[in-house]
Design a protein around this motif. Structure first.
Motif, mmCIF file in Angstrom:
data_model
loop_
_atom_site.group_PDB
_atom_site.id
_atom_site.type_symbol
_atom_site.label_atom_id
_atom_site.label_comp_id
_atom_site.label_asym_id
_atom_site.label_seq_id
_atom_site.Cartn_x
_atom_site.Cartn_y
_atom_site.Cartn_z
ATOM 1 N N PHE A 47 3.187 -4.521 81.255
ATOM 2 C CA PHE A 47 2.630 -3.598 80.280
ATOM 3 C C PHE A 47 3.766 -2.834 79.616
ATOM 4 C CE2 PHE A 47 3.276 -0.905 83.899
ATOM 5 C CZ PHE A 47 3.534 0.366 83.378
ATOM 6 N N ASN A 48 3.461 -2.301 78.438
ATOM 7 C CA ASN A 48 4.422 -1.508 77.700
ATOM 8 C C ASN A 48 4.212 -0.045 78.052
ATOM 9 O OD1 ASN A 48 5.882 -0.045 75.748
ATOM 10 N ND2 ASN A 48 5.656 -1.691 74.244
ATOM 11 N N PRO A 49 5.183 0.619 78.689
ATOM 12 C CA PRO A 49 4.978 2.009 79.108
ATOM 13 C C PRO A 49 4.769 2.970 77.944
ATOM 14 C CG PRO A 49 7.286 1.366 79.352
ATOM 15 C CD PRO A 49 6.521 0.109 79.037
ATOM 16 N N HIS A 50 5.113 2.557 76.736
ATOM 17 C CA HIS A 50 4.894 3.412 75.570
ATOM 18 C C HIS A 50 3.437 3.393 75.112
ATOM 19 C CE1 HIS A 50 9.176 4.067 75.224
ATOM 20 N NE2 HIS A 50 9.382 2.767 75.224
#
Length: 267
Positions: A47-50
């Motif tokens: 997943f993209n932490p942003h």
């Protein structure tokens, strides 16, 4: 004891076709975690932490996910589309909800999304539009609005590839090469009941919406991809279209789509 565990992990991996001699320890550990999660009914994904998901989506008893026709269509198109299950579920639902008329996909790449529409409504007339160019995915890019895309981003496709995809699944479609809407000028579309519009950038989105506005059937939808997904060109094109067509509306759909429809055609 530790050596025994290591050997057991390697054996499990080998039993599932993983060649452990080609994996670094960290890669092997990642594979084992993925396998263990799967055995307990879970799935690990990056997943993209942003863009975090705080509460994961609960798929339990979501009826469309156990629809055998929908599930079969996902399997059929999975290698030929970048669309995820959620967006494919929206396409499936709105295609089936639309009234009589022609089905379109504009911006098709490998044709997986178009095949999915054809699977949802196999008795409808289907058109697939794409540049099918080996050098140019977009007719024009706006540097300020279309920064997420490059001119040759989706050039690894062809008319023949999409035609073979449909034939291999016993589906029919009229496949049209060229930049939409110019490529449709000599095509008898009839009234359009459903269009999946996935052209990514400002000019193509705006031109397509303006062209389709007077060609839509009763109970019709235009389902946009990349809406509210930091594709500024798509968002601006929709805003300008709605400004000039006050009887149209666009509702945002999770995770990154919009559905455009005319109030007059749903009266």
């Amino acid at each position: 004891m530790i050596q025994t565990i290591k050997e057991r992990v390697k054996q499990i991996a080998l039993n599932h076709g993983v060649r452990t001699n080609q994996l670094r320890p960290s890669k092997l550990a990642n594979w084992l975690c993925t396998y263990a999660a799967f055995r307990f009914g879970y799935e690990l994904r990056p997943f993209n932490p942003h863009y975090p998901i705080i509460k994961p989506i609960d798929t339990n008893k979501v009826e469309i996910l156990k629809d055998p026709e929908f599930h079969a269509s996902l399997i059929a198109c999975q290698n030929d589309t970048n669309l995820d299950d959620a967006r494919l579920a929206n396409i499936w639902a709105y295609a089936k909800l639309s009234g009589p008329g022609t089905m379109l996909e504009v911006g098709s790449w490998h044709g997986g999304g178009a095949l999915h529409i054809a699977n949802a409504c196999p008795d409808r007339r289907m058109f697939v539009f794409d540049p099918f160019s080996d050098s140019q995915s977009f007719e024009a890019l706006d540097g300020a609005l279309d920064g997420s895309f490059t001119i040759n981003q989706f050039t690894d496709t062809s008319e023949g590839y999409v035609r073979n995809l449909f034939a291999s699944h016993n589906r029919k479609a009229e496949i049209v090469k060229g930049f939409f809407p110019a490529s449709a000028l000599n095509v008898n579309l009839g009234e359009v009941a459903f269009c999946h519009l996935d052209v990514d950038v400002y000019e193509a989105t705006k031109n397509s919406l303006y062209y389709l506005a007077d060609r839509l059937a009763k109970r019709s939808f235009v389902l946009l991809d990349d809406y509210r997904r930091e594709a500024k060109g798509v968002d601006l094109a929709v805003d300008e279209f709605l400004r000039d067509h006050p009887r149209f509306r666009c509702f945002s759909l999770h995770p990154s789509q919009g559905v455009v429809f005319s109030l007059d055609l749903w009266a």
